[in-house]
Design an enzyme around this catalytic site. Structure first.
Site, PDB file in Angstrom:
ATOM      1  N   HIS A  10       0.621  -1.367   0.410  1.00  0.00           N
ATOM      2  CA  HIS A  10      -0.055   0.020   0.020  1.00  0.00           C
ATOM      3  C   HIS A  10       1.001   1.244   0.219  1.00  0.00           C
ATOM      4  CE1 HIS A  10      -3.352   2.257   1.277  1.00  0.00           C
ATOM      5  NE2 HIS A  10      -2.796   3.328   1.949  1.00  0.00           N
ATOM      6  N   GLU A  11       1.955   1.466   0.805  1.00  0.00           N
ATOM      7  CA  GLU A  11       2.975   2.791   0.853  1.00  0.00           C
ATOM      8  C   GLU A  11       3.477   2.938  -0.526  1.00  0.00           C
ATOM      9  OE1 GLU A  11       2.614   4.683   3.268  1.00  0.00           O
ATOM     10  OE2 GLU A  11       1.135   3.640   4.849  1.00  0.00           O
ATOM     11  N   HIS A  42       1.673   4.271  -2.857  1.00  0.00           N
ATOM     12  CA  HIS A  42       1.877   5.725  -2.874  1.00  0.00           C
ATOM     13  C   HIS A  42       3.171   6.897  -3.258  1.00  0.00           C
ATOM     14  CE1 HIS A  42      -1.920   6.250  -0.600  1.00  0.00           C
ATOM     15  NE2 HIS A  42      -1.899   5.665   1.028  1.00  0.00           N
ATOM     16  N   GLU A  54      -6.366   6.513  -1.993  1.00  0.00           N
ATOM     17  CA  GLU A  54      -6.317   5.188  -0.615  1.00  0.00           C
ATOM     18  C   GLU A  54      -6.809   4.255  -1.538  1.00  0.00           C
ATOM     19  OE1 GLU A  54      -4.860   4.603   2.415  1.00  0.00           O
ATOM     20  OE2 GLU A  54      -3.822   6.140   1.860  1.00  0.00           O
TER      21      GLU A  54
HETATM   22 ZN   LIG Z   1      -2.582   4.954   1.726  1.00  0.00          ZN
END
Ligand SMILES: [Zn+2]
Length: 264
Positions: free
Chosen positions: A134-135, A138, A197
């Site tokens: 997830h990071e 980003h 997100e």
């Molecule tokens: Zn996030």
């Protein structure tokens, strides 16, 4: 308003309208990557210099191991898909720092920070891979640069064209500091939008799968996060209270991600 619209169109021509990997979403990036990366590296150093590192050697090693595997998988994918030029935009670093806060975050260029407080929720290496995917997503989707561009639009509006053309970096510096709240409490970090997100969730599942981790583990992780309730100021909880939607969305994205996992 008209000026702003004209400016956006101009910016797409003059600066860059980029396309996000996998999702194909178009995004406006006003500031050159090189400038964002230089500032991000400086801010990361400042953060690491003023935040105690975790003394937990085993988990520090695990965070670094998972980060290395996932970033390598992403680079291999970029290489195989004619996007090798993008690889030079990353200078990956993975840290575990002290603190009970249930959070992790990523700065542009791939500087990922985990707080010890998230380890009871990740539980194991695959759980760490859920957060890491997830990071890293980003960073790969350049969400911070996009947020910075929006921030500058709001802050400087019509004057932005002058700022960008005169190459004054002060507003960029201020913008990045505002986004990350360096030197302040972590809660100051502005939450990403829901679009960002969901996009990080989608890409994150694929990235962890590419690195050899079963993306199905993401469901359990987000259920545990949801059970904790949440502080909206935290990066990972920024879509709260729509945990149920998030988990449903993740379940719907699993078949796509599993294709990359089953290749292993
Ligand atoms: Zn996030």
């Amino acid at each position: 308003m008209k000026k702003v619209i004209v400016f956006i169109v101009l910016s797409c021509v003059v600066v860059a309208c980029s396309t996000v990997l996998f999702t194909g979403r178009k995004q406006l990036l006003l500031v050159p990557d090189s400038e964002v990366l230089a500032l991000s590296s400086a801010n990361y150093r400042e953060f690491i210099g003023s935040t105690p590192a975790s003394q937990d050697k085993a988990n520090t090693a695990l965070v670094k191991k998972v980060g290395a595997k996932i970033s390598k998988a992403v680079e291999n994918y970029l290489l195989a898909n004619g996007r090798e030029k993008e690889i030079s935009q990353y200078s990956w670093e993975f840290s575990l720092v002290k603190g009970n806060v249930v959070n992790a975050f990523c700065m542009p260029g791939g500087k990922v920070v985990f707080y010890e407080g998230i380890l009871p929720v990740t539980q194991n290496e695959t759980g760490i891979a859920v957060v890491m995917g997830h990071e890293v997503a980003h960073a790969v989707a350049k969400h911070s640069s996009e947020r910075l561009s929006h921030h500058m639009m709001v802050q400087y509006g019509a004057a932005l064209a002058d700022i960008l053309s005169s190459k004054q970096s002060a507003p960029v510096r201020t913008g990045i500091k505002t986004l990350y709240g360096i030197g302040s409490q972590v809660g100051v970090i502005l939450p990403f939008s829901r679009t960002h997100e969901y996009e990080a969730d989608q890409l994150g599942l694929i990235f962890m799968a590419m690195a050899g981790y079963d993306p199905a583990a993401a469901v359990g992780f987000w259920e545990r996060m949801a059970a904790m309730g949440g502080d909206k100021g935290l990066e990972l909880l920024s879509t709260h209270p729509s945990d149920a939607n998030r988990i449903a969305k993740i379940k719907s994205l699993l078949p796509e991600a599993q294709k990359y996992y089953s290749k292993k």
